[in-house]
Write an enzyme that holds these catalytic residues in place. Structure first.
Site, PDB file in Angstrom:
ATOM      1  N   CYS A  95       0.782  -1.216  -0.029  1.00  0.00           N
ATOM      2  CA  CYS A  95      -0.112   0.120   0.139  1.00  0.00           C
ATOM      3  C   CYS A  95       0.837   1.140  -0.011  1.00  0.00           C
ATOM      4  O   CYS A  95       2.106   1.086  -0.666  1.00  0.00           O
ATOM      5  CB  CYS A  95      -1.004  -0.038   1.013  1.00  0.00           C
ATOM      6  SG  CYS A  95      -0.041   0.100   2.867  1.00  0.00           S
ATOM      7  N   ARG A  96       0.375   2.327   0.560  1.00  0.00           N
ATOM      8  CA  ARG A  96       1.230   3.457   0.683  1.00  0.00           C
ATOM      9  C   ARG A  96       2.218   3.537   1.541  1.00  0.00           C
ATOM     10  O   ARG A  96       3.384   3.607   1.169  1.00  0.00           O
ATOM     11  CB  ARG A  96       0.298   4.515   1.093  1.00  0.00           C
ATOM     12  CG  ARG A  96       1.065   6.043   1.026  1.00  0.00           C
ATOM     13  CD  ARG A  96       0.002   7.068   1.246  1.00  0.00           C
ATOM     14  NE  ARG A  96       0.804   8.478   1.095  1.00  0.00           N
ATOM     15  CZ  ARG A  96       1.122   9.037   2.179  1.00  0.00           C
ATOM     16  NH1 ARG A  96       1.235   8.682   3.366  1.00  0.00           N
ATOM     17  NH2 ARG A  96       1.949  10.252   2.193  1.00  0.00           N
TER      18      ARG A  96
END
Length: 105
Positions: free
Chosen positions: A62-63
């Protein structure tokens, strides 16, 4: 929870290893920049679990690593996955290490 670093992921990509990369960010984040993984936003990860391999290593990203850790935990606890790895630091770590000009939400 098993984790890998962006350096380990880069080696896997460079060596053309057989693995699956799942990006659990929202679609708009994925469209801005991605590492060519399959985009399955966190909210749909259980519903779309049939798209996630059980017979080879699967890297969740993800981020920053928080949402992918949540997705990994859901898949392990609810569906019994044992082949999942969280990308430590997410796409932000990838950007910092390899692509400083990459746009990231």
């Amino acid at each position: 929870m098993k984790e890998i670093t962006v350096l380990e992921l880069k080696k896997m990509i460079d060596n053309k290893e057989d693995f699956q990369l799942i990006d659990v960010r929202e679609t708009f984040e994925y469209e801005m920049s991605n590492l060519n993984g399959l985009n399955i936003p966190l909210a749909g990860v259980i519903l779309e679990a049939s798209k996630i391999s059980k017979d080879k290593p699967v890297i969740m990203q993800c981020r920053s690593g928080a949402r992918s850790a949540a997705a990994l935990n859901q898949l392990e606890q609810q569906l019994g996955y044992t082949n999942l790895y969280n990308l430590k630091g997410g796409i932000l770590a990838w950007k910092a290490e390899f692509e400083p000009d990459m746009p990231v939400y």
